[in-house]
Design an enzyme around this catalytic site. Structure first.
Site, mmCIF file in Angstrom:
data_model
loop_
_atom_site.group_PDB
_atom_site.id
_atom_site.type_symbol
_atom_site.label_atom_id
_atom_site.label_comp_id
_atom_site.label_asym_id
_atom_site.label_seq_id
_atom_site.Cartn_x
_atom_site.Cartn_y
_atom_site.Cartn_z
ATOM 1 N N HIS A 189 -8.337 0.195 -3.645
ATOM 2 C CA HIS A 189 -9.143 0.111 -2.405
ATOM 3 C C HIS A 189 -10.097 1.151 -2.139
ATOM 4 C CE1 HIS A 189 -9.012 -0.946 2.300
ATOM 5 N NE2 HIS A 189 -10.536 -0.969 1.680
ATOM 6 N N MET A 237 -12.425 3.142 -0.240
ATOM 7 C CA MET A 237 -12.875 3.513 0.985
ATOM 8 C C MET A 237 -13.974 4.712 0.701
ATOM 9 S SD MET A 237 -9.635 2.681 3.228
ATOM 10 C CE MET A 237 -8.436 2.718 1.954
ATOM 11 N N ASP A 267 -4.854 3.125 -1.994
ATOM 12 C CA ASP A 267 -5.880 3.364 -0.969
ATOM 13 C C ASP A 267 -6.865 4.834 -1.352
ATOM 14 O OD1 ASP A 267 -5.876 1.197 0.702
ATOM 15 O OD2 ASP A 267 -3.880 1.868 1.424
ATOM 16 N N MET A 305 -10.570 -6.439 6.567
ATOM 17 C CA MET A 305 -9.658 -5.618 7.059
ATOM 18 C C MET A 305 -9.251 -5.952 8.465
ATOM 19 S SD MET A 305 -9.397 -3.071 4.928
ATOM 20 C CE MET A 305 -8.553 -1.751 6.029
ATOM 21 N N MET A 336 -9.763 7.396 -0.514
ATOM 22 C CA MET A 336 -10.584 7.634 0.529
ATOM 23 C C MET A 336 -11.374 8.783 0.208
ATOM 24 S SD MET A 336 -8.220 6.826 3.734
ATOM 25 C CE MET A 336 -7.086 5.460 3.974
ATOM 26 N N ASP A 355 -5.770 -6.448 4.976
ATOM 27 C CA ASP A 355 -4.997 -5.208 4.896
ATOM 28 C C ASP A 355 -5.048 -4.670 6.390
ATOM 29 O OD1 ASP A 355 -4.288 -2.657 3.984
ATOM 30 O OD2 ASP A 355 -6.367 -2.343 3.031
ATOM 31 N N SER A 365 0.903 -0.984 -0.012
ATOM 32 C CA SER A 365 -0.111 -0.090 -0.127
ATOM 33 C C SER A 365 0.867 1.315 0.025
ATOM 34 C CB SER A 365 -0.998 -0.036 1.400
ATOM 35 O OG SER A 365 -1.373 1.118 1.640
ATOM 36 N N HIS A 378 -1.664 -1.793 -4.041
ATOM 37 C CA HIS A 378 -2.682 -1.538 -3.534
ATOM 38 C C HIS A 378 -2.873 -0.094 -3.479
ATOM 39 C CE1 HIS A 378 -5.918 -2.698 -0.468
ATOM 40 N NE2 HIS A 378 -5.282 -1.535 0.272
HETATM 41 C C1 DX5 Z 1 -5.987 1.501 5.821
HETATM 42 C C2 DX5 Z 1 -5.576 1.186 4.410
HETATM 43 C C3 DX5 Z 1 -4.562 0.323 4.370
HETATM 44 C C4 DX5 Z 1 -3.120 0.737 4.955
HETATM 45 C C5 DX5 Z 1 -2.157 -0.315 5.085
HETATM 46 O O1 DX5 Z 1 -7.033 2.264 5.833
HETATM 47 O O2 DX5 Z 1 -6.606 0.546 3.563
HETATM 48 O O3 DX5 Z 1 -4.224 -0.192 2.944
HETATM 49 O O4 DX5 Z 1 -2.759 1.853 4.448
HETATM 50 O O5 DX5 Z 1 -0.900 0.331 5.731
HETATM 51 P P1 DX5 Z 1 -0.508 -0.287 7.014
HETATM 52 O O6 DX5 Z 1 0.140 -1.631 6.644
HETATM 53 O O7 DX5 Z 1 0.522 0.442 7.334
HETATM 54 O O8 DX5 Z 1 -1.355 -0.388 7.911
HETATM 55 ZN ZN ZN Z 2 -6.198 -0.625 1.972
#
Ligand code: DX5
Ligand code: ZN
Length: 221
Positions: free
Chosen positions: A69, A71, A37, A140, A39, A174, A10, A35
């Protein structure tokens, strides 16, 4: 188990102003996929980036497998632009979605694979009715929203349950996953491993990626 071990870093905690170089470095160091992320500040209390950024990254990195991903509160809204940006796997949370089957179908029609994600508070049984349409399920292991949080080992029964009932399913974890917690994930049956800070911040990324893949392979044989 005939599933394949894959490590997907990520990039959330990487230097986002230097995303292409950071991503390429991870791939050169053995990452199987990226991956990304996304948001929206509503589904989670944080904001990252959207499809314009993913598209720019795709222009620089032509062939790597991209997972977004999502979110976000309305995953249906971003299907077309993310497909256009070159996303391969569109993973969205089932919690805010009224018709998961319909959204999954739209994702497939747009040419992407479907990932279905659940937050720590969501029961794995809520996912059960959609497993047949999912290419990947994401359990998660932290509350989504931020990188660098502590791994929630109590999520492992969800992974165990999925693996027991769906031996060939791609199961992703994750949040807080790194060399210290990988054994636990692999043993429970996860085969797609997202890892942020543990990989991005490592002095030797290649070593950390290799080490985690080796552990997962031990259990996927
Ligand atoms: C959290 C994200 C993850 C996160 C993973 O909301 O979906 O992908 O960034 O990072 P680490 O491995 O540092 O928890
Ligand atoms: Zn993620």
């Amino acid at each position: 188990m005939s599933v394949k071990a894959k490590i997907g870093p990520s990039i959330l905690n990487a230097d986002l102003s230097n995303l292409a170089a950071e991503s390429q470095k991870l791939l050169d160091n053995g990452a199987d996929y990226l991956h990304l992320d996304v948001m929206d500040g509503t589904f989670v209390p944080n904001l990252t980036f959207g499809h314009p950024m993913v598209k720019s990254l795709r222009n620089k990195i032509k062939t790597a497998f991209f997972e977004t991903h999502m979110m976000v509160q309305k995953p249906q809204q971003w299907i077309e632009p993310m497909a256009d940006a070159g996303v391969n796997l569109y993973t969205f949370h089932i919690e805010p979605v009224e018709d998961v089957t319909k959204v999954s179908r739209l994702v497939q029609e747009a040419g992407m694979k479907v990932g279905l994600a659940i937050k720590p508070g969501t029961k794995v049984q809520d996912l059960e009715k959609y497993v047949s349409i999912a290419d990947v399920v994401l359990v998660m292991t932290v509350e989504p929203g931020f990188g660098g949080q502590s791994f929630m080992e109590e999520m492992m029964p969800k992974v165990e349950w999925l693996r027991k009932n769906y031996p060939g399913l791609d199961i992703e974890v994750d949040g807080g996953v790194g060399p210290k917690t990988i054994e636990c994930c692999a043993k429970a049956g996860a085969n797609m491993i997202v890892s942020g800070t543990a990989v991005v911040g490592a002095a030797d990324q290649a070593q950390v990626i290799r080490e985690m893949r080796d552990v997962v392979q031990k259990y996927t044989k």
